[in-house]
Design a protein around this motif. Structure first.
Motif, PDB file in Angstrom:
ATOM      1  N   ALA A 236       0.838  -1.212   0.000  1.00 39.08           N
ATOM      2  CA  ALA A 236       0.000   0.000   0.000  1.00 39.08           C
ATOM      3  C   ALA A 236       0.870   1.258   0.000  1.00 39.08           C
ATOM      4  O   ALA A 236       0.610   2.207  -0.751  1.00 39.08           O
ATOM      5  N   ASP A 237       1.908   1.273   0.848  1.00 41.01           N
ATOM      6  CA  ASP A 237       2.799   2.435   0.896  1.00 41.01           C
ATOM      7  C   ASP A 237       3.599   2.564  -0.393  1.00 41.01           C
ATOM      8  O   ASP A 237       3.836   3.676  -0.876  1.00 41.01           O
ATOM      9  N   LEU A 238       4.005   1.440  -0.966  1.00 46.99           N
ATOM     10  CA  LEU A 238       4.753   1.482  -2.227  1.00 46.99           C
ATOM     11  C   LEU A 238       3.884   2.054  -3.344  1.00 46.99           C
ATOM     12  O   LEU A 238       4.335   2.910  -4.103  1.00 46.99           O
ATOM     13  N   LYS A 239       2.639   1.607  -3.423  1.00 44.57           N
ATOM     14  CA  LYS A 239       1.731   2.121  -4.453  1.00 44.57           C
ATOM     15  C   LYS A 239       1.534   3.623  -4.279  1.00 44.57           C
ATOM     16  O   LYS A 239       1.605   4.391  -5.249  1.00 44.57           O
ATOM     17  N   ALA A 240       1.315   4.059  -3.039  1.00 45.55           N
ATOM     18  CA  ALA A 240       1.139   5.492  -2.772  1.00 45.55           C
ATOM     19  C   ALA A 240       2.402   6.270  -3.135  1.00 45.55           C
ATOM     20  O   ALA A 240       2.323   7.370  -3.697  1.00 45.55           O
ATOM     21  N   ALA A 241       3.566   5.705  -2.841  1.00 41.59           N
ATOM     22  CA  ALA A 241       4.834   6.373  -3.153  1.00 41.59           C
ATOM     23  C   ALA A 241       5.024   6.510  -4.664  1.00 41.59           C
ATOM     24  O   ALA A 241       5.393   7.579  -5.156  1.00 41.59           O
ATOM     25  N   VAL A 242       4.756   5.431  -5.396  1.00 38.87           N
ATOM     26  CA  VAL A 242       4.902   5.481  -6.864  1.00 38.87           C
ATOM     27  C   VAL A 242       3.933   6.498  -7.462  1.00 38.87           C
ATOM     28  O   VAL A 242       4.313   7.302  -8.312  1.00 38.87           O
ATOM     29  N   GLU A 243       2.698   6.493  -6.998  1.00 43.73           N
ATOM     30  CA  GLU A 243       1.713   7.468  -7.505  1.00 43.73           C
ATOM     31  C   GLU A 243       2.145   8.888  -7.172  1.00 43.73           C
ATOM     32  O   GLU A 243       2.007   9.795  -7.997  1.00 43.73           O
ATOM     33  N   PHE A 244       2.702   9.090  -5.985  1.00 47.74           N
ATOM     34  CA  PHE A 244       3.211  10.408  -5.576  1.00 47.74           C
ATOM     35  C   PHE A 244       4.358  10.841  -6.487  1.00 47.74           C
ATOM     36  O   PHE A 244       4.391  11.987  -6.965  1.00 47.74           O
ATOM     37  N   ILE A 245       5.278   9.931  -6.769  1.00 53.59           N
ATOM     38  CA  ILE A 245       6.417  10.238  -7.647  1.00 53.59           C
ATOM     39  C   ILE A 245       5.922  10.603  -9.039  1.00 53.59           C
ATOM     40  O   ILE A 245       6.406  11.581  -9.642  1.00 53.59           O
ATOM     41  N   LEU A 246       4.976   9.871  -9.564  1.00 52.88           N
ATOM     42  CA  LEU A 246       4.475  10.132 -10.915  1.00 52.88           C
ATOM     43  C   LEU A 246       3.756  11.466 -11.028  1.00 52.88           C
ATOM     44  O   LEU A 246       3.640  12.014 -12.118  1.00 52.88           O
TER      45      LEU A 246
END
Length: 83
Positions: free
Chosen positions: A71-81
């Protein structure tokens, strides 16, 4: 955790920064490279497995779920994008 907190805890910020290249590419450069593409799952897989060659020869180590959960990884990737 917020994406910032999760990335700090996982150690992402040791090699990445929002707006400048450190060891790895800047988040803004990652966002620019993949702009308009649906790559969240692809980048999550890349972070999990590690690798090199997309932004240069320096490899990124694998980042297992004990370092950053899905969940945190998905949020981090979306934040980066969105950077």
């Amino acid at each position: 955790a917020t994406p910032d907190e999760a990335m700090n805890k996982a150690g992402c910020m040791a090699c990445h920064a929002k707006d400048k290249k450190l060891v790895g590419p800047a988040f803004k450069d990652i966002a620019a490279k993949y702009k308009g593409q649906d790559v969240t799952a692809k980048l999550m897989d890349k972070v999990r497995k590690g690798g090199s060659g997309v932004f240069g020869p320096i490899p990124m180590a694998p980042n297992t779920p004990d370092k950053i959960n899905d969940a945190d990884l998905k949020a981090a990737v979306e934040f980066i994008l969105k950077t």
